[in-house]
Design a protein around this motif. Structure first.
Motif, PDB file in Angstrom:
ATOM      1  N   LEU A 230      35.584  87.303  75.777  1.00 59.95           N
ATOM      2  CA  LEU A 230      35.885  86.466  74.626  1.00 59.95           C
ATOM      3  C   LEU A 230      34.709  85.557  74.276  1.00 59.95           C
ATOM      4  CD1 LEU A 230      37.971  85.551  72.549  1.00 59.95           C
ATOM      5  CD2 LEU A 230      38.820  83.929  74.246  1.00 59.95           C
ATOM      6  N   ALA A 231      34.065  84.981  75.275  1.00 53.71           N
ATOM      7  CA  ALA A 231      32.942  84.073  75.034  1.00 53.71           C
ATOM      8  C   ALA A 231      31.750  84.792  74.407  1.00 53.71           C
ATOM      9  CB  ALA A 231      32.523  83.397  76.335  1.00 53.71           C
ATOM     10  N   THR A 232      31.454  86.015  74.867  1.00 54.06           N
ATOM     11  CA  THR A 232      30.332  86.743  74.269  1.00 54.06           C
ATOM     12  C   THR A 232      30.633  87.113  72.827  1.00 54.06           C
ATOM     13  OG1 THR A 232      31.137  88.843  75.180  1.00 54.06           O
ATOM     14  CG2 THR A 232      29.420  87.679  76.421  1.00 54.06           C
TER      15      THR A 232
ATOM     16  N   THR B 147      26.904  91.996  82.751  1.00 53.02           N
ATOM     17  CA  THR B 147      26.486  90.631  82.409  1.00 53.02           C
ATOM     18  C   THR B 147      27.647  89.847  81.823  1.00 53.02           C
ATOM     19  OG1 THR B 147      24.253  91.432  81.978  1.00 53.02           O
ATOM     20  CG2 THR B 147      24.829  89.276  81.094  1.00 53.02           C
ATOM     21  N   THR B 148      28.416  90.482  80.947  1.00 53.61           N
ATOM     22  CA  THR B 148      29.562  89.828  80.333  1.00 53.61           C
ATOM     23  C   THR B 148      30.570  89.388  81.392  1.00 53.61           C
ATOM     24  OG1 THR B 148      29.307  91.137  78.320  1.00 53.61           O
ATOM     25  CG2 THR B 148      31.453  90.135  78.695  1.00 53.61           C
TER      26      THR B 148
ATOM     27  N   GLY C 261      33.721  77.217  80.109  1.00 53.34           N
ATOM     28  CA  GLY C 261      32.681  77.408  81.114  1.00 53.34           C
ATOM     29  C   GLY C 261      31.792  78.599  80.800  1.00 53.34           C
ATOM     30  N   ALA C 262      32.416  79.692  80.346  1.00 52.65           N
ATOM     31  CA  ALA C 262      31.638  80.876  79.976  1.00 52.65           C
ATOM     32  C   ALA C 262      30.755  80.601  78.762  1.00 52.65           C
ATOM     33  CB  ALA C 262      32.569  82.055  79.704  1.00 52.65           C
ATOM     34  N   LEU C 263      31.283  79.866  77.781  1.00 53.34           N
ATOM     35  CA  LEU C 263      30.479  79.498  76.609  1.00 53.34           C
ATOM     36  C   LEU C 263      29.277  78.650  77.020  1.00 53.34           C
ATOM     37  CD1 LEU C 263      33.275  78.644  74.033  1.00 53.34           C
ATOM     38  CD2 LEU C 263      31.710  80.586  73.937  1.00 53.34           C
ATOM     39  N   ALA C 264      29.488  77.711  77.918  1.00 48.29           N
ATOM     40  CA  ALA C 264      28.383  76.865  78.380  1.00 48.29           C
ATOM     41  C   ALA C 264      27.331  77.682  79.107  1.00 48.29           C
ATOM     42  CB  ALA C 264      28.923  75.756  79.288  1.00 48.29           C
ATOM     43  N   LEU C 265      27.752  78.621  79.952  1.00 45.21           N
ATOM     44  CA  LEU C 265      26.782  79.455  80.663  1.00 45.21           C
ATOM     45  C   LEU C 265      26.031  80.387  79.727  1.00 45.21           C
ATOM     46  CD1 LEU C 265      28.643  80.304  83.951  1.00 45.21           C
ATOM     47  CD2 LEU C 265      26.613  78.914  83.666  1.00 45.21           C
TER      48      LEU C 265
END
Length: 78
Positions: free
Chosen positions: A16-18, A29-30, A64-68
């Protein structure tokens, strides 16, 4: 929230973040970004989880995923 649950949610959160950040990344990677984001976001938002329930864990995993992803694009990919 158990680590296993964070890993499972993290895989979905990474996908979702990617998509939200419109980046092209391979599946490994995702998933790795999502799992790391879920671990970071889930552990940091543990207090929020107690108040709002499991949905807060998913929100924390996505954040957290968006920040990374942002850190990865800003500092590593260049």
């Amino acid at each position: 929230m158990s680590i296993v649950f964070l890993v499972i949610i993290g895989a979905a959160a990474g996908f979702l973040a990617t998509r939200l950040m419109r980046i092209e990344a391979d599946i490994i990677t995702t998933i790795a970004i999502g799992i790391a984001g879920a671990l970071v976001g889930g552990l940091l938002l543990r207090a929020l989880l107690a108040v709002m329930g499991m949905m807060a864990g998913f929100v924390g995993a996505v954040l957290g995923a968006l920040a990374l992803i942002w850190l990865w694009q800003t500092y590593i990919k260049r």
